[in-house]
Scaffold this motif. Sequence first.
Motif, mmCIF file in Angstrom:
data_model
loop_
_atom_site.group_PDB
_atom_site.id
_atom_site.type_symbol
_atom_site.label_atom_id
_atom_site.label_comp_id
_atom_site.label_asym_id
_atom_site.label_seq_id
_atom_site.Cartn_x
_atom_site.Cartn_y
_atom_site.Cartn_z
ATOM 1 N N VAL A 51 -8.588 -40.542 -4.014
ATOM 2 C CA VAL A 51 -8.845 -40.880 -6.389
ATOM 3 C C VAL A 51 -7.387 -41.729 -6.473
ATOM 4 C CG1 VAL A 51 -8.044 -39.587 -8.807
ATOM 5 C CG2 VAL A 51 -8.931 -38.498 -6.204
ATOM 6 N N ARG A 52 -7.888 -42.491 -6.820
ATOM 7 C CA ARG A 52 -7.128 -44.009 -7.463
ATOM 8 C C ARG A 52 -7.212 -44.450 -8.655
ATOM 9 N NH1 ARG A 52 -6.780 -49.149 -8.411
ATOM 10 N NH2 ARG A 52 -4.679 -50.248 -6.907
ATOM 11 N N THR A 53 -6.038 -44.113 -9.398
ATOM 12 C CA THR A 53 -5.737 -44.538 -10.875
ATOM 13 C C THR A 53 -5.052 -45.395 -11.438
ATOM 14 O OG1 THR A 53 -4.418 -42.406 -11.387
ATOM 15 C CG2 THR A 53 -7.010 -42.127 -11.451
ATOM 16 N N GLU A 54 -4.847 -46.238 -11.807
ATOM 17 C CA GLU A 54 -4.043 -47.262 -13.081
ATOM 18 C C GLU A 54 -4.123 -46.877 -14.150
ATOM 19 O OE1 GLU A 54 -5.544 -51.531 -12.716
ATOM 20 O OE2 GLU A 54 -5.271 -50.591 -11.192
ATOM 21 N N ALA A 55 -2.773 -47.203 -14.868
ATOM 22 C CA ALA A 55 -2.352 -47.652 -16.090
ATOM 23 C C ALA A 55 -1.458 -48.220 -16.049
ATOM 24 C CB ALA A 55 -1.784 -46.666 -16.682
ATOM 25 N N ASP A 56 -0.563 -48.213 -17.544
ATOM 26 C CA ASP A 56 0.417 -49.161 -17.885
ATOM 27 C C ASP A 56 1.809 -48.842 -17.901
ATOM 28 O OD1 ASP A 56 -1.008 -51.127 -19.099
ATOM 29 O OD2 ASP A 56 -1.223 -50.767 -20.908
ATOM 30 N N ASP A 57 1.442 -47.102 -17.729
ATOM 31 C CA ASP A 57 2.629 -46.518 -17.729
ATOM 32 C C ASP A 57 2.436 -45.518 -16.415
ATOM 33 O OD1 ASP A 57 2.203 -43.968 -18.739
ATOM 34 O OD2 ASP A 57 1.361 -45.453 -19.796
ATOM 35 N N LYS A 109 0.664 -53.442 -13.730
ATOM 36 C CA LYS A 109 0.215 -51.629 -13.783
ATOM 37 C C LYS A 109 1.064 -51.256 -12.859
ATOM 38 C CE LYS A 109 -3.640 -53.263 -16.911
ATOM 39 N NZ LYS A 109 -4.020 -52.298 -17.305
ATOM 40 N N PHE A 110 0.967 -49.151 -12.922
ATOM 41 C CA PHE A 110 1.128 -48.766 -12.293
ATOM 42 C C PHE A 110 0.455 -47.643 -11.097
ATOM 43 C CE2 PHE A 110 4.389 -49.413 -14.710
ATOM 44 C CZ PHE A 110 5.583 -49.175 -13.894
ATOM 45 N N VAL A 111 -0.146 -47.759 -10.145
ATOM 46 C CA VAL A 111 -1.187 -47.113 -9.638
ATOM 47 C C VAL A 111 -0.446 -46.129 -8.900
ATOM 48 C CG1 VAL A 111 -2.396 -47.820 -7.547
ATOM 49 C CG2 VAL A 111 -2.184 -49.362 -9.259
ATOM 50 N N VAL A 112 -1.248 -44.465 -8.882
ATOM 51 C CA VAL A 112 -1.523 -43.171 -8.464
ATOM 52 C C VAL A 112 -2.357 -43.430 -7.639
ATOM 53 C CG1 VAL A 112 -1.105 -40.910 -8.387
ATOM 54 C CG2 VAL A 112 -0.077 -42.649 -10.039
ATOM 55 N N GLU A 113 -2.365 -43.129 -6.281
ATOM 56 C CA GLU A 113 -3.054 -42.972 -4.607
ATOM 57 C C GLU A 113 -3.044 -40.907 -4.331
ATOM 58 O OE1 GLU A 113 -4.539 -46.974 -3.261
ATOM 59 O OE2 GLU A 113 -2.922 -46.148 -2.126
ATOM 60 N N ASN A 114 -4.074 -40.528 -4.371
ATOM 61 C CA ASN A 114 -3.805 -39.308 -3.658
ATOM 62 C C ASN A 114 -4.939 -39.433 -2.986
ATOM 63 O OD1 ASN A 114 -3.875 -36.195 -3.438
ATOM 64 N ND2 ASN A 114 -3.545 -36.262 -5.618
ATOM 65 N N THR A 115 -4.581 -38.868 -1.209
ATOM 66 C CA THR A 115 -5.849 -38.294 -0.834
ATOM 67 C C THR A 115 -6.058 -37.267 0.030
ATOM 68 O OG1 THR A 115 -5.445 -40.756 0.612
ATOM 69 C CG2 THR A 115 -6.754 -39.645 1.825
ATOM 70 N N VAL A 116 -7.123 -36.335 -0.369
ATOM 71 C CA VAL A 116 -7.110 -35.534 0.468
ATOM 72 C C VAL A 116 -8.078 -35.200 1.493
ATOM 73 C CG1 VAL A 116 -7.923 -32.751 0.176
ATOM 74 C CG2 VAL A 116 -7.256 -34.475 -2.336
ATOM 75 N N ALA A 136 -17.354 -36.492 -9.337
ATOM 76 C CA ALA A 136 -16.123 -35.453 -9.759
ATOM 77 C C ALA A 136 -14.924 -36.405 -10.182
ATOM 78 C CB ALA A 136 -15.529 -34.258 -9.046
ATOM 79 N N GLY A 137 -14.628 -37.422 -9.239
ATOM 80 C CA GLY A 137 -13.474 -38.114 -10.048
ATOM 81 C C GLY A 137 -13.447 -38.793 -8.401
#
Length: 232
Positions: A51-57, A109-116, A136-137
Amino acid sequence: MLALLTLVMLGLLAGCIQVPASSQEQIRTLNVSGSGKVYVVPDIAYIYVGVRTEADDVASALNANNQQAQAIVNLLKERGVAQEDIQTSAFNVYPQQNFGPNGEVLGTKFVVENTVFITARDLSQLGGLLDAVVRAGANNIYGITFDVADREKAESEARRLAIENAKARAQELAQTVGVTLGEVQNVSVYSSGSPIPVYEAKGMGLGGGGSAPIAAGQLIISADANITYLIR
């Protein structure tokens, strides 16, 4: 008296001379190798889902990522995947700058990556499972690795075939060069590591309806043997 001393000296010299023993017969050996392969149908699959998401904070990116990742975990459990078969394998947070045509920084941008890491034990549902985690995302799937949960029987058979193959080669070579096989002096057997996919196999279709078409195919479990014989 002089004659007696001469005889004594000759006797002593004769006692010091060692007659060399006849050289032993040279030991001759024949070394052969063999291989064995067993074809098996996979019954387990390993999948990395990300799951990879990014946002301004950071907080917003992290919150969105947590929601999507938790939705995936909940879905997996609902579909019968055990808790011990669901594992977080990587989690990364980092800034990513956006640049303009002249190299100027336009923003960050700030990136968050979560690998399952998922262990799927019901391959008949694998296609549907992958479709569901994407809905699911999950926005990254890093590949699927097929395996056999219990390799012991197949590995044992591969070793047996490797030894039989080596023995057959030894008999063929001995007959060709006109020697007789003697006792076995040494045996070494090496099992392969991970099973090797048979890419050309059609495999078995998994999933149904609109599910992703996944084919497990076959795997090769192999072993190599080396045998040394005395020959005469």
